[in-house]
Design a protein around this motif. Structure first.
Motif, PDB file in Angstrom:
ATOM      1  N   GLU A 106      19.706  11.655   9.053  1.00 27.25           N
ATOM      2  CA  GLU A 106      18.744  11.503   7.970  1.00 27.25           C
ATOM      3  C   GLU A 106      18.270  10.055   7.848  1.00 27.25           C
ATOM      4  O   GLU A 106      17.077   9.798   7.671  1.00 27.25           O
TER       5      GLU A 106
ATOM      6  N   ALA B 166      12.998  16.786   5.926  1.00 27.59           N
ATOM      7  CA  ALA B 166      11.520  16.775   5.975  1.00 27.59           C
ATOM      8  C   ALA B 166      10.961  17.581   4.807  1.00 27.59           C
ATOM      9  O   ALA B 166       9.997  17.168   4.145  1.00 27.59           O
TER      10      ALA B 166
ATOM     11  N   LEU C 146      15.399   9.172  10.206  1.00 34.03           N
ATOM     12  CA  LEU C 146      14.071   9.668   9.817  1.00 34.03           C
ATOM     13  C   LEU C 146      13.523   8.820   8.664  1.00 34.03           C
ATOM     14  O   LEU C 146      12.337   8.479   8.642  1.00 34.03           O
TER      15      LEU C 146
ATOM     16  N   ILE D  22       8.085  15.138  16.686  1.00 32.62           N
ATOM     17  CA  ILE D  22       9.263  14.490  17.287  1.00 32.62           C
ATOM     18  C   ILE D  22       9.510  14.998  18.706  1.00 32.62           C
ATOM     19  O   ILE D  22       9.544  16.207  18.952  1.00 32.62           O
TER      20      ILE D  22
ATOM     21  N   VAL E 115       4.613  15.094  10.907  1.00 33.94           N
ATOM     22  CA  VAL E 115       5.500  14.308  11.759  1.00 33.94           C
ATOM     23  C   VAL E 115       5.810  15.124  13.010  1.00 33.94           C
ATOM     24  O   VAL E 115       6.143  16.311  12.911  1.00 33.94           O
TER      25      VAL E 115
ATOM     26  N   ILE F 214      17.344  17.730   9.980  1.00 33.17           N
ATOM     27  CA  ILE F 214      16.084  17.001   9.860  1.00 33.17           C
ATOM     28  C   ILE F 214      15.021  17.874   9.193  1.00 33.17           C
ATOM     29  O   ILE F 214      14.173  17.389   8.441  1.00 33.17           O
TER      30      ILE F 214
ATOM     31  N   LEU G 242       6.228  19.703  10.458  1.00 31.29           N
ATOM     32  CA  LEU G 242       7.159  19.044  11.372  1.00 31.29           C
ATOM     33  C   LEU G 242       7.043  19.752  12.714  1.00 31.29           C
ATOM     34  O   LEU G 242       7.378  20.933  12.838  1.00 31.29           O
TER      35      LEU G 242
ATOM     36  N   ILE H 186       7.711  10.430  16.572  1.00 35.98           N
ATOM     37  CA  ILE H 186       9.028   9.825  16.822  1.00 35.98           C
ATOM     38  C   ILE H 186       9.494  10.296  18.193  1.00 35.98           C
ATOM     39  O   ILE H 186       9.373  11.481  18.522  1.00 35.98           O
TER      40      ILE H 186
END
Ligand code: V07
Length: 259
Positions: A239, A70, A242, A36, A34, A66, A78, A206
């Motif tokens: 949270e 994760a 996500l 971000i 992921v 986060i 991440l 994201i």
């Protein structure tokens, strides 16, 4: 749908409900990587008549939250866009403050990260970073190098077009010295020259704060990635957001798989 209703009712930070949610989300495939773009820190501060740096500080606390989630979800990598090569154009006091955040973050959270088996990494141009910033990050990388849980990869002084040009220069060098033949160059080989050579491409991107663009972030690596945009400002990201993004990803995967 049931998932979502419970999620929105969970306004009182009830940790057992979050734990239940994590288990629910883990029943379907979770994105392995992921990425971000943590946008909206300045706007968050402005709305409160606070200096921009107050927004950055609040945003740093969200990084911790986060990261924890994760890791609990079993996300493998991440990648967080913390500072772009364009961000040097900001006022000096803001840049100076931003360059202190890695130390502050690691000073507070490194013991926890070690404890939770998180591996800290960084991608970006290290040469322009102040030594105090780089030292803190390199110490964290060293202290966590044997951890095999979540990889927490900070994009710091990162720019994707420069990354692609530098990769191309390395390809040309290897071609000139005979290490690489023209017929051997393909997408996989080219990828190995990028800063992300150790990671698979992101499954989910994201971006917070309502901006619908990539801003020179991982242009090559995001070719097949699912995008999820939200108006929520990064310091307000929690949270549940996500989880919402991952559920949207899982629904898309399910529909795609059904065709
Ligand atoms: C920064 C907080 C998050 C919102 C986006 C901008 C401000 C954590 C780090 C960091 C970087 C490297 C590292 C450990 C922590 C960070 C910058 C800005 C420059 F090894 N947050 N954060 N670095 N912000």
């Amino acid at each position: 749908m049931f998932n979502k209703i419970r999620l929105w009712k969970n306004q009182n930070n009830n940790s057992s409900t979050l734990r239940e949610h994590i288990e629910e989300v883990k029943k379907l495939p979770v994105p392995e990587h992921v990425a971000i773009i943590m946008d909206g820190n300045g706007r968050w501060a402005k709305k409160r008549a606070l200096p921009r740096i107050a927004g950055h500080h609040e945003g740093m606390k969200v990084v911790r939250k986060i990261t924890k989630l994760a890791n609990a979800l079993g996300i493998k990598t991440l990648t967080l866009y913390a500072f772009s090569t364009e961000n040097w154009k900001r006022p000096k006091n803001e840049v100076d403050y931003l360059m202190k955040l890695p130390e502050e973050f690691l000073g507070t959270f490194l013991p926890e990260l070690i404890d939770e088996n998180v591996k800290v990494e960084m991608m970006g141009y290290k040469d322009q970073l102040p030594v105090h910033t780089l030292h803190a990050i390199e110490k964290a990388m060293e202290d966590t190098k044997d951890n095999d849980g979540l990889v927490l990869n900070f994009a710091l002084n990162y720019g994707s077009r420069s990354e692609i040009i530098d990769a191309t220069k390395k390809v040309l060098n290897d071609y000139k010295s005979g290490i690489l033949k023209e017929s051997e160059l393909n997408e996989e080989v080219f990828s190995s020259y990028l800063m992300t050579s150790d990671h698979k491409d992101p499954d989910l991107l994201i971006r917070t704060s309502g901006e619908i663009r990539l801003s020179n972030f991982m242009l090559w690596q995001l070719a097949y990635t699912e995008f999820w945009f939200t108006d929520v400002l990064w310091p307000d990201f929690r949270e549940k957001h996500l989880i919402e993004a991952i559920e949207a990803y899982q629904n898309r995967q399910r529909r795609f798989g059904g065709i």
